[in-house]
Design an enzyme around this catalytic site. Sequence first.
Site, PDB file in Angstrom:
ATOM      1  CG  ASP A  62      -2.066   1.000   1.118  1.00  0.00           C
ATOM      2  OD1 ASP A  62      -2.292   1.617   0.209  1.00  0.00           O
ATOM      3  OD2 ASP A  62      -2.967   0.809   2.056  1.00  0.00           O
TER       4      ASP A  62
ATOM      5  CG  ASP B 156      -5.117   5.676  -1.901  1.00  0.00           C
ATOM      6  OD1 ASP B 156      -4.292   5.722  -1.173  1.00  0.00           O
ATOM      7  OD2 ASP B 156      -5.993   4.619  -1.871  1.00  0.00           O
TER       8      ASP B 156
ATOM      9  CB  CYS C 236     -11.682 -22.533  17.637  1.00  0.00           C
ATOM     10  SG  CYS C 236     -10.171 -22.740  16.235  1.00  0.00           S
TER      11      CYS C 236
ATOM     12  CB  CYS D  35      -6.898 -23.270  15.317  1.00  0.00           C
ATOM     13  SG  CYS D  35      -6.714 -22.105  16.523  1.00  0.00           S
TER      14      CYS D  35
ATOM     15  CB  CYS E 189      -8.354 -22.807  20.267  1.00  0.00           C
ATOM     16  SG  CYS E 189      -8.657 -21.114  19.564  1.00  0.00           S
TER      17      CYS E 189
HETATM   18 ZN   LIG Z   1      -8.807 -21.337  17.291  1.00  0.00          ZN
END
Ligand SMILES: [Zn+2]
Length: 494
Positions: free
Chosen positions: A88, A123, A275, A277, A280
């Site tokens: 950016d 921009d 979750c 993952c 977690c």
């Molecule tokens: Zn997770």
Amino acid sequence: MPLSFEVRDTDLLGRIGTLTVGGKKVETPCLLPVIHPVRQSITTAELKKMGFQALMTNSYIIYRRRKEEALQKKIHSLLGFDGVFMTDSGGYQVLEYGSVEISYDESARFQSSIGSDLAVTLDRPTGYTTSEARAKETMMYSLRNAEATMKEFGESITSWVGPIQGGLFDPLLKKSAVGLVAAGFKMLALGSPVQVMDSYRFAELVGMILAARRSIPYSMPLHLFGAGHPLTMALSVALGCDTFDSASYVLFAKNDRYMTENGILRLGEMTYLPCSCVACVSTTPKELGEMPRDERTRALALHNLHVLRAEMLACREAITEGRLWDLVQVRCSSHPRLTEAFSVMAGEAELLSVGTRHFRDKGLMVRSAHDLGRPEVLRSAARLDASFRRGSGTALLLVGGDQIPIGEVKGPAAALGRRNPDVFRLHPVLGVYPAELDYVYPFTQTVAALHPQPGGTEAAKKRLRRLGYKKVEVWEVGKGGRAQRAESRSRRSR
Ligand SMILES: [Zn+2]
């Protein structure tokens, strides 16, 4: 460096494509996690391992903080990532701090010199403003810089991305997009939805994306700046956004916010971590809450990335299966402001039908009145008028039993052999259609939760008379597929 975009599959305005830039390929829809060039808690190696093929970073921060090093090493080795780097210009810093001390050509020269694959021209984001004069000023500033950059640096190894500005003003967005296409950009990015999204003005976000999408060629990839909310990704994809960038995973993490596919939760108010993952699976909200701040932010950021990645893949899978509408509908049911946004989208069936397939393997689910606006539903209704050939003076209208295919309906076959009427069926959602289309998508495969409209049979009879039938016989299909003449049955019951 030439940029190419190849579309492989489509649904609504969403598409699965391959964006090739700098000789590297990125599968879309694609989320580009934003990384901070100075302090980044999740490493680029970790992001690569999670499957992110492209990253976004801010060239202005590099320019201010690591300029010489970047010019020497180039961005990929500076930040340790060999995938696609989008940079950016620093325009976003204007929103945050009010000004940026760099000119458009200095920004372009720098982004190109450090080897950025995709670079945004300098921009001035419009942001969320109700002042049309302010919106116009930022849009014109951004457009002039973009045109000048393309003229001077169009041939460089970097592919330029043109920023569409104009905020909530459709004519300004259109002027911006059309001007950028004319200037020779092969990819555009829609600016400043962040503030619109932060204030939950999702219906306005839909309007902005549609205004941009309508003004640029269908084949051109469209990036959406700062769109890292898990609930809006499917919606944005359905409206034709191909790539997104966001720092939301870490920004939310810093505020102890936990992303889920149904919304953002506060860690302090959670009892469970729903979750599996790596961040977690072996901890609890309580344990996370007791971790040192940096460690907790890192764990939450990893989890949030996991959710965003899953959502990106869910969007791709939904396009492949032709059920992007269903995914958007589910996500949009999480918040009234999103439901409102879904209504705006649902009102654009004609535009959405561009990428919607005529045939597919899975059935069409019709759950609510919104679904009557699905491109497939409108297209099926139009098909009767477009392809109809009358073969007899009598029409036999079968009502009910819409899950029973015509080959299993008992009764009217005899009538068919005797008097050779044209046989029609009445679908609760799709309306009247020739029975021979029963095996054609979506007639048999449409599952509706809606009841037939009152007067549905009468409306169907009228429609058939309009098609030239002198006589319309109504037969009712009961359980087991047995059909009886509706008139004779009602006489018996009297
Ligand atoms: Zn997770």
